[in-house]
Design a protein around this motif. Structure first.
Motif, PDB file in Angstrom:
ATOM      1  N   MET A  11       7.352  -5.872 -11.536  1.00 48.50           N
ATOM      2  CA  MET A  11       6.010  -6.393 -11.818  1.00 48.50           C
ATOM      3  C   MET A  11       5.160  -5.342 -12.516  1.00 48.50           C
ATOM      4  O   MET A  11       4.442  -5.634 -13.471  1.00 48.50           O
ATOM      5  N   ALA A  12       5.246  -4.107 -12.025  1.00 46.20           N
ATOM      6  CA  ALA A  12       4.442  -3.024 -12.610  1.00 46.20           C
ATOM      7  C   ALA A  12       4.810  -2.838 -14.083  1.00 46.20           C
ATOM      8  O   ALA A  12       3.941  -2.604 -14.924  1.00 46.20           O
ATOM      9  N   GLU A  13       6.092  -2.954 -14.383  1.00 47.28           N
ATOM     10  CA  GLU A  13       6.560  -2.815 -15.766  1.00 47.28           C
ATOM     11  C   GLU A  13       5.964  -3.931 -16.638  1.00 47.28           C
ATOM     12  O   GLU A  13       5.518  -3.687 -17.760  1.00 47.28           O
ATOM     13  N   CYS A  14       5.962  -5.139 -16.113  1.00 43.61           N
ATOM     14  CA  CYS A  14       5.397  -6.274 -16.859  1.00 43.61           C
ATOM     15  C   CYS A  14       3.885  -6.101 -17.024  1.00 43.61           C
ATOM     16  O   CYS A  14       3.306  -6.492 -18.032  1.00 43.61           O
TER      17      CYS A  14
ATOM     18  N   ARG B 147      -2.351  -3.084 -18.743  1.00 44.36           N
ATOM     19  CA  ARG B 147      -3.096  -2.241 -17.815  1.00 44.36           C
ATOM     20  C   ARG B 147      -3.660  -3.074 -16.657  1.00 44.36           C
ATOM     21  O   ARG B 147      -4.796  -2.890 -16.222  1.00 44.36           O
ATOM     22  N   MET B 148      -2.844  -4.010 -16.185  1.00 45.10           N
ATOM     23  CA  MET B 148      -3.239  -4.830 -15.026  1.00 45.10           C
ATOM     24  C   MET B 148      -3.022  -4.035 -13.759  1.00 45.10           C
ATOM     25  O   MET B 148      -1.993  -3.392 -13.604  1.00 45.10           O
ATOM     26  N   ASP B 149      -3.964  -4.101 -12.852  1.00 48.29           N
ATOM     27  CA  ASP B 149      -3.845  -3.414 -11.573  1.00 48.29           C
ATOM     28  C   ASP B 149      -3.352  -4.359 -10.482  1.00 48.29           C
ATOM     29  O   ASP B 149      -3.836  -5.483 -10.376  1.00 48.29           O
ATOM     30  N   LEU B 150      -2.433  -3.858  -9.669  1.00 44.53           N
ATOM     31  CA  LEU B 150      -2.048  -4.557  -8.433  1.00 44.53           C
ATOM     32  C   LEU B 150      -3.130  -4.240  -7.411  1.00 44.53           C
ATOM     33  O   LEU B 150      -3.305  -3.083  -7.032  1.00 44.53           O
TER      34      LEU B 150
ATOM     35  N   ARG C 139       0.800  -1.210   0.000  1.00 44.69           N
ATOM     36  CA  ARG C 139       0.000   0.000   0.000  1.00 44.69           C
ATOM     37  C   ARG C 139       0.838   1.267   0.000  1.00 44.69           C
ATOM     38  O   ARG C 139       0.368   2.317  -0.337  1.00 44.69           O
ATOM     39  N   SER C 140       2.110   1.139   0.431  1.00 48.82           N
ATOM     40  CA  SER C 140       2.890   2.373   0.537  1.00 48.82           C
ATOM     41  C   SER C 140       3.669   2.684  -0.747  1.00 48.82           C
ATOM     42  O   SER C 140       3.942   3.828  -1.021  1.00 48.82           O
ATOM     43  N   ILE C 141       3.994   1.645  -1.531  1.00 51.24           N
ATOM     44  CA  ILE C 141       4.737   1.956  -2.752  1.00 51.24           C
ATOM     45  C   ILE C 141       3.796   2.506  -3.803  1.00 51.24           C
ATOM     46  O   ILE C 141       2.641   2.150  -3.868  1.00 51.24           O
ATOM     47  N   SER C 142       4.287   3.400  -4.600  1.00 50.15           N
ATOM     48  CA  SER C 142       3.498   3.844  -5.743  1.00 50.15           C
ATOM     49  C   SER C 142       4.444   4.229  -6.857  1.00 50.15           C
ATOM     50  O   SER C 142       4.607   5.383  -7.162  1.00 50.15           O
ATOM     51  N   PRO C 143       5.105   3.208  -7.442  1.00 52.50           N
ATOM     52  CA  PRO C 143       6.010   3.518  -8.547  1.00 52.50           C
ATOM     53  C   PRO C 143       5.247   4.216  -9.667  1.00 52.50           C
ATOM     54  O   PRO C 143       4.062   3.973  -9.861  1.00 52.50           O
ATOM     55  N   ALA C 144       5.949   5.081 -10.345  1.00 51.78           N
ATOM     56  CA  ALA C 144       5.314   5.934 -11.347  1.00 51.78           C
ATOM     57  C   ALA C 144       4.531   5.135 -12.377  1.00 51.78           C
ATOM     58  O   ALA C 144       3.496   5.564 -12.852  1.00 51.78           O
ATOM     59  N   ASN C 145       5.033   3.956 -12.701  1.00 46.36           N
ATOM     60  CA  ASN C 145       4.387   3.219 -13.793  1.00 46.36           C
ATOM     61  C   ASN C 145       3.377   2.174 -13.318  1.00 46.36           C
ATOM     62  O   ASN C 145       2.959   1.331 -14.082  1.00 46.36           O
ATOM     63  N   VAL C 146       2.984   2.234 -12.047  1.00 40.93           N
ATOM     64  CA  VAL C 146       1.858   1.395 -11.643  1.00 40.93           C
ATOM     65  C   VAL C 146       0.591   2.048 -12.165  1.00 40.93           C
ATOM     66  O   VAL C 146       0.320   3.209 -11.887  1.00 40.93           O
TER      67      VAL C 146
ATOM     68  N   GLY D 161      10.779  -9.635 -10.151  1.00 45.44           N
ATOM     69  CA  GLY D 161       9.398  -9.146 -10.140  1.00 45.44           C
ATOM     70  C   GLY D 161       8.752  -9.312 -11.511  1.00 45.44           C
ATOM     71  O   GLY D 161       7.657  -9.859 -11.636  1.00 45.44           O
ATOM     72  N   TYR D 162       9.472  -8.849 -12.526  1.00 43.49           N
ATOM     73  CA  TYR D 162       8.944  -8.908 -13.892  1.00 43.49           C
ATOM     74  C   TYR D 162       8.564 -10.338 -14.262  1.00 43.49           C
ATOM     75  O   TYR D 162       7.461 -10.616 -14.711  1.00 43.49           O
TER      76      TYR D 162
END
Lengths: 328, 328
Positions: free
Chosen positions: B107-110, B115-118, B9-16, B64-65
């Motif tokens: 993971m977010a990059e993959c 447009r998959m949401d975590l 919940r705390s991370i928010s990488p730009a490409n998420v 992650g990817y």
């Protein structure tokens, strides 16, 4: 990764509920149809050997049972109905196939009352510790799911069942080992730790009541969960120490010890929540009809998001993991 | 278990990709609405440090990817559209917060192209090895999902893309380490191992074509996946060795070595399947239009569920993990 043992598909313990027509274990995927007018709820929880359980406090059956119970409790806290589960497990060489099958039987036993289907998963090997990850799928009618952020000043704080029993049971297990011997009372506490009962029916009752309710499950102790409600709702919760329902089998321990287990022990998997005074009166009626114990343990005030504990005339700030007494 | 780091919940990488309106991270659960006329597909895959990856062959970003790519490939093999993912991770002390955040960024990059949401997960600590479990959710229009058991005698066996590159890349990494140096060609192979591309678009094409298609993803090598198709469909598959599309960057290696990687290496995450001759001709047209490479690599015969490899005039039984030559 691809199953190495194919356990998930090869085991068929007698009490695994057979998948219904609308569910299938796909090739490497599980498929099901979402119900109309429902929201899907997904929970994932991981248990690691030596961190979340030890083999001298839980049997393989109980490790399985508990790993699913934790997820069902998360569903219950949303008011959701459990439907399916998937299991991903990393197995070290010192675990036998037989033990792993027993672990799956423990999950099936926990799933049985809810007719939850095991619909897939992944089994891999590891050279380290056992890691069990359970993904539970539930659903809830649209718009009825419960959240933590709905507490308002003037609300009653309530709790289902009793608390403290899981921590008491763990203490007994640490002292006496997995096989005791335990008195009858101690046995109840030990079992409460090993095979906790998630409060699915109470969660349903709250979700379907239509009342504004803030809800959380007691996985980390009443103090921690009450703080989460306070933070999410931006209100102050005041808990009255002498109203917190303690498990009767803890009676031989000091009141201080019992309260400490209740507030900071966790893993009781009861539900803690808040509702308006009138709503709570109705909820209590509904709960009585269903044999669910529901106790008022405090109230909500406007103010900074903290939890306070009232003991007689004294009040202390109750942190997630400890007291912070202050002069009144 | 309850998040200990609350990283998710705390991370928010730009490409998420930001969750859409119909998705929310609940308290300990993720909620989404199933789409009408759709079936929900769930995949779970676990990667264990030292078993499925090593830190000297994959960076945290790539771990992650790849952990998400494996799941997306399972969805692709069903013809499903990836929608959401949940991550459960057991973190040992020797992994820093920064490295774990980088893993989530991988993971977010993959996830980004889909447009998959975590939408949730669990972070716990372990004193052993890193374990990452990804649950991926996808959906597929009712009645269109693809299965392994639909191959019939007379079918063409086909394969998307090229194979062998992931195993070749792993060999190079084992030889030269994470930082090489690698030639340009070698770099392609290494990247194919580290950041494989699941074949979602090809899976869509197959699922929506309406043709009877048996399908599997190449996670364990062409030999293993072909055997799975043969077993599930109760037919014999014959693969023509000289038609198997090998990655051009492997050219400097011997033909035998290339074929071995293609057949037994795995982790190429291409799709292998079968379709009737006429259907295959149409599929190839559709594939060309979309820039998807689709190659005929064999055919299906009636017979016991085995796979045979044709090399010139010789035929050998192709087991999941090796040859079994026999006199013709």
């Amino acid at each position: 990764m691809r199953d190495e043992f194919s356990l998930i598909r090869s085991i068929s313990p007698a009490n695994v509920h057979q998948p219904s027509l609308h569910v299938g274990i796909g090739d490497d995927a599980a498929i099901y149809e979402g119900a109309p007018e429902m929201e899907e709820v997904l929970c994932v929880d991981t248990m690691v050997e030596e961190i979340h359980f030890r083999r001298d406090t839980l049997t393989p059956f109980q490790i399985g049972y508990k790993s699913l119970a934790i997820n069902i409790s998360d569903l219950a806290a949303m008011g959701a109905t459990p439907k399916f589960y998937l299991v991903s497990i990393a197995v070290p060489p010192q675990w036998s196939d037989r033990e792993i099958k027993t672990l799956y039987r423990g999950m099936a036993e926990c799933a049985a009352p809810y007719r939850m289907d095991l619909i897939g998963g992944d089994t891999v090997s590891t050279n380290a510790k056992l890691v069990v990850t359970v993904t539970a799928v539930g659903h809830v009618p649209k718009g009825t799911r419960l959240l933590r952020q709905r507490a308002r000043p003037g609300d009653v704080v309530f709790l289902t069942g009793t608390v403290g029993q899981s921590a008491a049971g763990l203490e007994l297990l640490n002292k006496k080992g997995l096989h005791g011997p335990f008195t009858e009372e101690e046995e109840l506490l030990v079992l409460a730790h090993q095979q906790p009962q998630p409060q699915v029916e109470a969660g349903h009752l709250f979700a379907r009541s239509g009342y504004r309710i803030a809800l959380n499950d007691v996985s980390d102790g009443v103090a921690s969960e009450a703080n989460e409600l306070a933070e999410a709702s931006k209100v102050k919760l005041v808990l009255k120490a002498n109203t917190i329902p303690l498990h009767p089998a803890m009676e031989t321990f000091s009141k201080e010890q019992q309260l400490e287990w209740a507030l900071f022990g966790g893993e009781d998997f009861q539900l803690i929540g808040t509702a308006a005074v009138d709503a709570f009166a109705s909820l209590q009626q509904l709960a009585i009809q269903r044999g669910i114990s529901l106790t008022e343990i405090g109230y909500v005030e406007a103010g900074s998001p903290v939890v306070e504990l009232e003991e007689g005339t004294a009040r202390s700030v109750l942190k997630k993991s400890g007291y912070n007494h202050f002069a009144k």
